[in-house]
Design an enzyme around this catalytic site. Structure first.
Site, short mmCIF file in Angstrom:
data_model
loop_
_atom_site.label_atom_id
_atom_site.label_comp_id
_atom_site.label_asym_id
_atom_site.label_seq_id
_atom_site.Cartn_x
_atom_site.Cartn_y
_atom_site.Cartn_z
N GLU A 1 -2.18 2.53 -9.28
CA GLU A 1 -1.90 2.48 -10.72
C GLU A 1 -2.75 3.45 -11.53
O GLU A 1 -2.26 4.08 -12.47
CB GLU A 1 -2.06 1.05 -11.25
CG GLU A 1 -0.91 0.12 -10.89
CD GLU A 1 -0.97 -0.39 -9.46
OE1 GLU A 1 -1.99 -0.17 -8.78
OE2 GLU A 1 0.01 -1.01 -9.02
N PHE B 1 4.13 -4.91 -12.38
CA PHE B 1 3.96 -6.22 -13.02
C PHE B 1 2.70 -6.18 -13.89
O PHE B 1 1.76 -5.44 -13.61
CB PHE B 1 3.79 -7.33 -11.98
CG PHE B 1 5.06 -7.75 -11.30
CD1 PHE B 1 5.86 -8.74 -11.85
CD2 PHE B 1 5.46 -7.14 -10.13
CE1 PHE B 1 7.04 -9.12 -11.23
CE2 PHE B 1 6.64 -7.52 -9.50
CZ PHE B 1 7.43 -8.51 -10.05
N GLY C 1 0.05 -8.03 -14.18
CA GLY C 1 -1.27 -8.20 -13.58
C GLY C 1 -1.73 -7.01 -12.77
O GLY C 1 -2.88 -6.95 -12.34
N HIS D 1 1.68 -11.98 -11.56
CA HIS D 1 3.04 -11.54 -11.86
C HIS D 1 3.59 -12.17 -13.14
O HIS D 1 4.79 -12.10 -13.39
CB HIS D 1 3.99 -11.90 -10.70
CG HIS D 1 3.79 -11.09 -9.47
ND1 HIS D 1 2.66 -11.17 -8.71
CD2 HIS D 1 4.58 -10.17 -8.86
CE1 HIS D 1 2.77 -10.34 -7.67
NE2 HIS D 1 3.92 -9.72 -7.74
#
Lengths: 399, 326
Positions: free
Chosen positions: B62, B85, B87, B131
């Protein structure tokens, strides 16, 4: 000399170690301090003639005496600028300074290897690279004086803003290089970082992305042996240049105090990138002679012997010896350069002292390109608050 | 054919398609956004039609996704990145907060950061941990970012267009449990400003302010309250940074009562900011303290407990009753 530096560190390391059992379990570190590196000029200033350097020699084969003098001039002026900034910090004119002392060859060699249309992503210590890119050195001082948080237009010289969070810029460089490839341009990108940054996830991620997308980016790691007080052994168990292999691109270790070798190796890596051959990692093995920044005290974490050993490998003395032995520069050149250095120091001093504090309203400037209601509201409140002082009675005045 | 009935996920998909068609600098990036079309299929078919150079499957990293998007933006591209998602955004939080948000200011305005970060967020789909979270406040708190969340298909389509056209970084929170809710999208309409709140339902007795997934809950609450003879106004905030306090104020000056509803924890959440500002602005209009309904100061619970954790009709109506009792 690196062997000596290891010896110098040894007692301290064992004294802080976890005792006999722990040390017995420790895997033997690879000898990252005994480097096999690309060197074209010896510390004594002798040109290295060695067949294993052939691929890199080719990149400096036709270098002229004038260009060699230029590299020398760049290193001397950069060191002078750096010394002036350090002095200005000591005089309270700058809040902080990150000195490049000792790393001039790595920065000037690599910086002079770049083309105008290449793009550079520095850390906060790349004053020599900024110099090569034509950034006015006084622009670098604004953030250290506290009048801005960056302060130049990155697109003016294709030299991005200094990045303080360690390693973040390697991803920006990779993304930029992905864009270069998409554009079909034949330029390249170079990302600077240090040995400490090699521990950061962003650096590993930039290696992954650049390899996967074959991005035209050169990673230039200046291993100056220390990440503030942490030695390179605290960052890695294998020589840093070897990391590249695991990501699928070449890694080279170069003598970071040899400007000629840094120039040659970086030209090689940039040319590969431009030719669509993807990223490369260069580990410039060098030494930070001063503190990490003016805030730390190297005497608390390292030994004087180490510095003395590295002083013998000084990048500027080395090139000077070569210029003199080859008859490439005369006394007049060096004297003129001394004068130029003093003039630079004087200009830097004057410009810094004359730097005005930013306008109060700068707090609210350039936060958003398209505006933001809350910023507008707070700007107006702040302006009204400030204006309220203008009408207030002066000190001592009786209402 | 201008007006179509589309689920939210499809409205975003068509919006991304329109953006890719209109501007060659727009790129889609993320994990699984290509062949798979994203785990929610929001990017379905885009790589097939626009190719791997425009719709980019990325390594599973990420920080790398956002960090390289910053570099692409510096090169003149307009990346729209997907974080799979809510989180999972935290590995990228450093790049978003220390780099993306500040780049424009650090360059004294000389460079722009037109990056959109799409985050499917919120609970209600029975997912495993990480999630179902609602981290919007963490981003709204950071100057330099803009934070929005559509609640219906038309907004999903138009707000995405506007976010991509914005020269500022926009964190685009997509209410994942509403992805399959259908609504009308008029692709020839002239949309309102990206950061303007809308009145989703008019009323006179109390204002419910919400955004994203909670707008539907509030509309249901208003319908239920109507049967009890109470007239609730529902304001869809649409934007958490900036917040359109003027629209909330206008509604509260009319109804004199406010309940803010969101899935995120109440403590230091968007509702806290709205309660404080509206109290300051509407002190003499208010008949009751501003109340908040939201998540607890607890990690998002296992799925079997999420119905207790998430604000539902009963919790919203309970707050309405408490407000009206003053």
């Amino acid at each position: 000399m690196t062997v000596e530096s290891t010896a110098a560190r040894k007692p301290r390391r064992s004294s802080t170690g976890g005792g006999k059992r722990a040390s017995a379990r420790k895997p033997a570190p690879q000898k990252s301090t005994e480097p096999e590196l690309i060197q074209l000029l010896t510390p004594e200033g002798k040109r290295v003639e060695d067949a294993k350097n052939a691929v890199y020699d080719a990149y400096v084969a036709d270098i002229t005496a004038e260009e060699l003098r230029g590299l020398y001039r760049d290193m001397v002026l950069t060191r002078r600028f750096d010394a002036e900034a350090t002095a200005l910090q000591r005089q309270g004119e700058l809040g902080l300074w990150a000195s490049l002392l000792g790393q001039e060859a790595a920065q000037i060699g690599s910086g002079r290897a770049t083309r105008d249309d290449d793009y550079v992503f520095p850390t906060y210590r790349e004053h020599g690279v900024a110099w090569c890119r034509g950034v006015d050195p006084t622009n670098l001082l604004g953030m250290f004086r506290g009048v801005n948080n960056g302060g130049w237009d990155p697109n003016s010289n294709n030299f991005h803003l200094y990045t303080i969070v360690i390693g973040s810029q390697t991803l920006h460089a990779t993304g930029y290089a992905m864009g270069v490839a998409k554009d079909g341009a034949d330029s390249a990108v170079i990302a600077y970082f240090g040995d400490g940054a090699s521990s950061q996830g962003d650096v590993a991620e930039s290696f992954t992305f650049s390899a996967v997308y074959n991005a035209p980016v050169v990673f230039f790691c200046q291993n100056n042996q220390w990440a503030i007080s942490e030695p390179t052994e605290k960052q890695t168990r294998v020589p840093l240049y070897q990391r590249a292999q695991g990501f699928g691109f070449p890694g080279v270790r170069v003598d970071g105090n040899d400007v000629l070798a840094c120039l040659a190796v970086t030209k090689w890596a940039l040319e590969r990138a431009r030719n669509g051959e993807g990223p490369a990692l260069i580990e410039a093995f060098t030494y930070r002679m001063g503190a990490h920044t003016t805030s730390d005290d190297p005497t608390k974490y390292r030994n004087d012997d180490e510095r003395v050993a590295w002083e013998a490998k000084d990048p500027i003395l080395r090139l000077r010896a070569y210029l003199e032995s080859e008859g490439h520069a005369d006394e007049g050149f060096f004297a003129e350069l001394d004068d130029e250095s003093e003039a630079l120091g004087k200009r830097v001093r004057e410009v810094v002292r004359a730097m005005p504090d930013p306008d109060l309203m700068a707090i609210f400037e350039n936060i958003y390109a398209d505006g933001h209601a809350l910023v507008d509201e707070e700007r107006a409140q702040f302006a009204a608050y400030q204006a309220s002082f203008a009408d207030a009675p002066a000190a001592g005045e009786v209402k | 054919m201008a007006v179509q009935k589309l689920p939210i996920a499809k409205a975003i998909n068509e919006s991304l398609r329109t953006a890719l068609e209109n501007d060659p600098k727009v790129l889609i990036m993320g994990e699984d956004v290509g062949k798979l079309g994203g785990v929610f299929r929001v990017t379905d078919g885009l790589q097939k039609d626009f190719g791997e150079e425009r719709v980019i499957d990325t390594p599973l990293a990420e920080s790398g996704i956002v960090g390289t998007a910053i570099g692409l933006a510096l090169r003149g591209y307009r990346p729209v990145v997907e974080i799979q998602f809510d989180g999972f955004v935290f590995p990228a939080y450093d790049q978003i907060v220390t780099q993306l948000a500040k780049m424009h200011a650090r360059a004294l305005g000389k460079i722009k950061m037109p990056v959109v970060i799409r985050i499917p967020y919120g609970g209600g789909i029975g997912a495993v941990e990480h999630h179902s979270e609602s981290p919007e406040t963490l981003f709204a708190h950071v100057a330099g970012l803009k934070v929005v969340s559509p609640s219906n298909s038309a907004d999903a389509y138009w707000m995405m267009q506007q976010a991509i056209q914005s020269d500022d970084p926009v964190i685009f929170f997509e209410p994942k449990r509403r992805y399959w809710d259908k609504g009308e999208v008029d692709k020839e309409a002239i949309p309102g400003p990206l950061h303007k709140a809308t009145v989703a339902r008019e009323g006179t007795d109390l204002t419910l302010a919400a955004y994203g997934p909670m707008v539907k809950v509030c509309l249901e609450a208003a319908a239920a309250a109507e049967e009890e003879g109470k007239s609730l106004e529902v304001v869809d905030l649409r934007s958490m940074s900036p917040v359109d306090f003027d629209s909330v104020q206008a509604s509260v000056e009319k109804t004199r009562r406010l309940v803010v509803v969101h899935e995120a924890p109440v403590f230091l959440g968007t509702g806290a900011e709205i309660a404080a500002r509206i109290t300051e602005r509407c002190f003499y209009h208010l008949e009751a303290p501003v109340l908040r309904v939201g998540g607890y100061h607890a990690p998002y619970p296992p799925a079997r407990l999420e119905e207790e954790y998430l604000p539902g009709l009963d919790r919203v109506l309970d707050a309405v009753d408490r407000s009206l009792a003053y």
